[in-house]
Design an enzyme around this catalytic site. Structure first.
Site, PDB file in Angstrom:
ATOM      1  N   ARG A   1       0.851  -1.184   0.000  1.00  0.00           N
ATOM      2  CA  ARG A   1       0.000   0.000   0.000  1.00  0.00           C
ATOM      3  C   ARG A   1       0.888   1.236   0.000  1.00  0.00           C
ATOM      4  O   ARG A   1       1.889   1.283   0.699  1.00  0.00           O
ATOM      5  CB  ARG A   1      -0.868   0.028   1.262  1.00  0.00           C
TER       6      ARG A   1
ATOM      7  N   TYR B   1      -1.459  -3.531  -7.069  1.00  0.00           N
ATOM      8  CA  TYR B   1      -1.167  -4.338  -5.872  1.00  0.00           C
ATOM      9  C   TYR B   1      -2.153  -4.101  -4.716  1.00  0.00           C
ATOM     10  O   TYR B   1      -2.408  -2.951  -4.329  1.00  0.00           O
ATOM     11  CB  TYR B   1       0.250  -4.022  -5.366  1.00  0.00           C
TER      12      TYR B   1
ATOM     13  N   LYS C   1      -9.557  -1.874   1.485  1.00  0.00           N
ATOM     14  CA  LYS C   1      -9.201  -0.721   2.314  1.00  0.00           C
ATOM     15  C   LYS C   1      -9.948   0.535   1.863  1.00  0.00           C
ATOM     16  O   LYS C   1     -10.341   1.356   2.679  1.00  0.00           O
ATOM     17  CB  LYS C   1      -7.692  -0.479   2.252  1.00  0.00           C
TER      18      LYS C   1
ATOM     19  N   HIS D   1     -10.986  -1.844  11.306  1.00  0.00           N
ATOM     20  CA  HIS D   1      -9.887  -2.710  10.856  1.00  0.00           C
ATOM     21  C   HIS D   1      -9.747  -3.834  11.885  1.00  0.00           C
ATOM     22  O   HIS D   1      -8.822  -3.839  12.704  1.00  0.00           O
ATOM     23  CB  HIS D   1      -8.605  -1.853  10.790  1.00  0.00           C
TER      24      HIS D   1
ATOM     25  N   SER E   1      -1.541  -3.409  10.593  1.00  0.00           N
ATOM     26  CA  SER E   1      -1.191  -4.367   9.552  1.00  0.00           C
ATOM     27  C   SER E   1       0.013  -5.217   9.967  1.00  0.00           C
ATOM     28  O   SER E   1       0.970  -4.692  10.548  1.00  0.00           O
ATOM     29  CB  SER E   1      -0.842  -3.624   8.272  1.00  0.00           C
TER      30      SER E   1
ATOM     31  N   CYS F   1       0.434  -7.504  12.245  1.00  0.00           N
ATOM     32  CA  CYS F   1       0.668  -7.709  13.681  1.00  0.00           C
ATOM     33  C   CYS F   1       0.036  -9.012  14.145  1.00  0.00           C
ATOM     34  O   CYS F   1      -0.227  -9.196  15.335  1.00  0.00           O
ATOM     35  CB  CYS F   1       0.074  -6.567  14.495  1.00  0.00           C
TER      36      CYS F   1
ATOM     37  N   ASP G   1      -9.724  -9.235   8.838  1.00  0.00           N
ATOM     38  CA  ASP G   1      -9.191  -7.898   8.559  1.00  0.00           C
ATOM     39  C   ASP G   1     -10.178  -6.754   8.783  1.00  0.00           C
ATOM     40  O   ASP G   1      -9.772  -5.699   9.239  1.00  0.00           O
ATOM     41  CB  ASP G   1      -8.679  -7.853   7.107  1.00  0.00           C
TER      42      ASP G   1
ATOM     43  N   ARG H   1       2.001 -11.915  -0.346  1.00  0.00           N
ATOM     44  CA  ARG H   1       0.619 -12.151   0.098  1.00  0.00           C
ATOM     45  C   ARG H   1       0.023 -13.393  -0.533  1.00  0.00           C
ATOM     46  O   ARG H   1       0.503 -13.877  -1.553  1.00  0.00           O
ATOM     47  CB  ARG H   1      -0.250 -10.958  -0.318  1.00  0.00           C
TER      48      ARG H   1
HETATM   49  C1  OXD Z   1      -3.196  -4.242   5.544  1.00  0.00           C
HETATM   50  C2  OXD Z   1      -3.849  -5.343   4.836  1.00  0.00           C
HETATM   51  O1  OXD Z   1      -2.202  -3.704   5.052  1.00  0.00           O
HETATM   52  O2  OXD Z   1      -4.734  -5.969   5.424  1.00  0.00           O
HETATM   53  O3  OXD Z   1      -3.673  -3.899   6.638  1.00  0.00           O
HETATM   54  O4  OXD Z   1      -3.514  -5.592   3.673  1.00  0.00           O
HETATM   55 MN    MN Z   2      -5.395  -4.944   7.202  1.00  0.00          MN
END
Ligand code: OXD
Ligand code: MN
Length: 602
Positions: A67, A206, A215, A235, A257, A259, A282, A376
């Site tokens: 991102r 991406y 998001k 989130h 993100s 974690c 998520d 990913r």
């Molecule tokens: C993030 C994702 O970056 O879930 O939080 O992709």
């Molecule tokens: Mn996320």
């Protein structure tokens, strides 16, 4: 296909005129369409078929791997509406600028029309979008991540949709050869127009930059709609926790993100008799149900998980989830055409090819990791062996507890129970974490990430805090979820982890369940309710070999550390100016005086 809603057809015509694609394809989300897109992407060299069933590997352009927060803008009417935590951009100027970039940007490519639902089709909580994109990889991925296709399109005869305009920004001149990952990283821009609402994304193929339901719609635009309409777009993971006695609690957890949200959502408890079922990993949309309880749905239909460090030890259910039907991006490739990433096994297999397609030998000077740290996988949630059947329930699951957390080496206890809803909102507002590879920029730097929403809240953060307080005020005290702040990432003075994490986090969840059931008491401290260090009210550590004194450290109030924490929160709060709710300023002052009293007594 029946005639599409006129509003959609009109918009598709406009974009077709403007972007000049060679063809237009309306996607129906069928298995045949998936097979066709995979075949096309393999032919183009974007996807490499893997040995595991129905699975593929994509390698992105090295400049398009995460991102891009610096190129993500909120185009609200005024900069004040976006607030200091967002990049605001003037809506008219951004529209003009992006329209110029979009002009002819799809030449030589196919425009895919992707009607999608975030949430179960027909549910009151569900919102609809239509993404127009010139990326077949995005079309394929959106069909995994959302409920995409004819059923969603049919709803648009009556329901509004968020237009999501996306182009890779890589037009093809006649006869020009394509590349496996077309994009325009230098001119990438992801723009959100909350007042329309609409999303325009140019230049990146991406993840969150390009899969616009996630998001962009479910969080940035979603949070604005939620504030206006009286619900919450967060989130958060969602899970159901069941005790050995068969009692079930539903937990929502907000973590920045990378974690461990996915690991926690799919937890395999090490405590005998406890089970976890996954509802989402998520995003959660929460609203007050007819029963007066806060109810949550997962608006997504897929997981877009971080691959590195996912292993049979850290997330066995996650490994089972990706055993088939998975699109991997930027992992390493093994000699027998499977995927590998750092942390999957202790030793890398021989003969690896790295995420950029180069032969990879560990230990070679100057050679980076085999998999990109933000590599990913994209898989349907239905692949998850512990998926809760309620994941598809439009009413949502009733939330008993909300967890906040982050990656913090010091000070923050293993688990801390909020003293009240306001204190819980305060804890959420103080979330901070060491940065990871999910976003561009330096990793390992502590940054304030309130409610794990820093990159995802589409409006002024102070108003967002106020919205949380208002939602609590609308809930009956007896029905409000309890709030906990957890930290799996504490290190001792020798630099080693104090807590084993992963499946052993169930021990913390079990303590929380004891609190919810009223069977476990806690120590009221200056910072919140903390577990006893030992005895029947402590966290169950039977069978663990922790460092001596670990539990005392993990549940202690570190006055010096909290004093620094308060200074840092005060500085962060100051950036929100007069939009910081008075109740949170008061919570901070009260924490400071409780801490001073503790220091004096100690
Ligand atoms: C993030 C994702 O970056 O879930 O939080 O992709
Ligand atoms: Mn996320």
């Amino acid at each position: 296909m029946t005639a599409p809603p006129a509003s959609v057809a009109r918009w598709v015509d406009e974009v077709t005129q403007w972007c000049a694609p060679a063809a237009v394809r309306w996607c129906d989300g069928s298995p045949e369409e998936r097979a066709d897109l995979c075949r096309l992407l393999v032919e183009r060299g974007t996807l490499i078929p893997l040995a595991r069933p129905d699975s593929f590997l994509a390698r992105s352009h090295p400049g398009d791997v995460a991102r891009v927060e610096a190129r993500t803008v909120i185009c609200s009417a005024t900069a004040q509406d976006a607030g200091p935590t967002n990049r605001w951009a003037d809506p008219d100027l951004t529209r003009a600028d992006l329209r110029a970039r979009f002009r002819g940007s799809m030449a030589g490519r196919t425009l895919y029309v992707l009607p999608f639902a975030m949430g179960p089709i027909g549910a009151a909580a569900t919102r609809y979008g239509v993404q127009l994109t010139d990326s077949p990889y995005v079309a394929l991925s959106m069909a995994v991540m959302t409920r995409l296709g004819t059923a969603a399109l049919d709803r648009l005869h009556h329901d509004p949709f968020v237009p999501c305009w996306h182009s890779l920004g890589a037009p093809l001149a006649p006869g020009q050869a394509d590349v496996p990952w077309p994009c325009d990283p230098e001119r990438t821009c992801i723009a959100h127009f909350p007042d329309q609402p609409a999303i325009w994304s140019y230049g990146s193929g991406y993840g969150g930059n390009a899969l616009l339901g996630k998001k962009c719609l479910a969080l940035r635009i979603g949070s604005v709609l939620a504030q206006r309409e009286g619900w919450m777009a967060e989130h958060m993971l969602l899970l159901a926790l069941t005790s050995p006695e068969g009692r079930t609690w539903h937990l929502a957890g907000a973590f920045p993100s990378a974690c461990g949200k996915t690991n926690l959502a799919m937890l395999a408890p090490t405590l005998p008799g406890w089970t976890v079922r996954c509802i989402g990993d998520d995003i959660a949309w929460l609203r007050i149900g007819a029963d007066g309880r806060l109810r949550a749905i997962n608006p997504e239909a897929g997981f877009f998980g971080v691959a590195p460090w996912t292993s049979l030890a850290s997330n066995p259910h996650g490994m089972a989830t990706i055993a088939h039907g998975a699109i991997f991006t930027n992992t390493a490739l093994t000699a027998d055409r499977d995927v590998w990433w750092e942390g999957m096994t202790a030793q890398p297999p021989a003969g690896l090819t790295d995420w950029q397609g180069r032969a990879w030998t560990p230990g070679t000077p100057g050679v980076g990791p085999a998999a990109h740290p933000n590599a990913r996988y994209t898989v349907p949630v239905t692949n998850c062996p512990i998926l809760d059947p309620a994941w598809h329930d439009g009413e949502g699951v009733p939330i008993d507890a909300i967890l906040f957390g982050g990656r913090r080496m010091g000070t923050i206890p293993l688990v801390n129970e909020a003293l009240s809803w306001e204190h819980g909102v305060f804890l959420g507002s103080t979330c901070a974490s060491e940065t990871t590879a999910a976003a561009e920029g330096a990793t390992g730097v502590v940054r304030h990430d309130p409610f794990a929403m820093l990159p995802f809240c589409g409006y002024h953060m102070g108003d967002y805090f106020a919205h949380w307080l208002e939602m609590g005020a609308r809930l009956d005290a007896a029905k409000r979820p309890r709030v906990y702040y957890v930290n799996w990432f504490r290190k001792g003075s020798d630099g080693r982890w104090l807590w084993p994490g992963f499946g052993d986090n169930a021990r913390v969840l079990a303590w929380i369940a004891g609190r919810l059931a009223g069977s476990t008491s806690a120590r009221r401290t200056a910072v919140g309710n903390l577990p006893a260090v030992d005895g029947s009210d402590a966290i169950d550590t039977s069978g663990l070999s922790l460092a001596p004194g670990a539990m005392a450290q993990l549940t202690a109030v570190d006055v010096a550390g909290w004093t620094r924490e308060i200074a840092s929160v005060r500085a962060f709060y100051a950036t929100l100016g007069n939009r910081l709710p008075a109740a949170l300023a008061r919570e901070l002052d009260q924490l400071q005086s409780r801490l001073a009293a503790t220091a004096k007594a100690g």
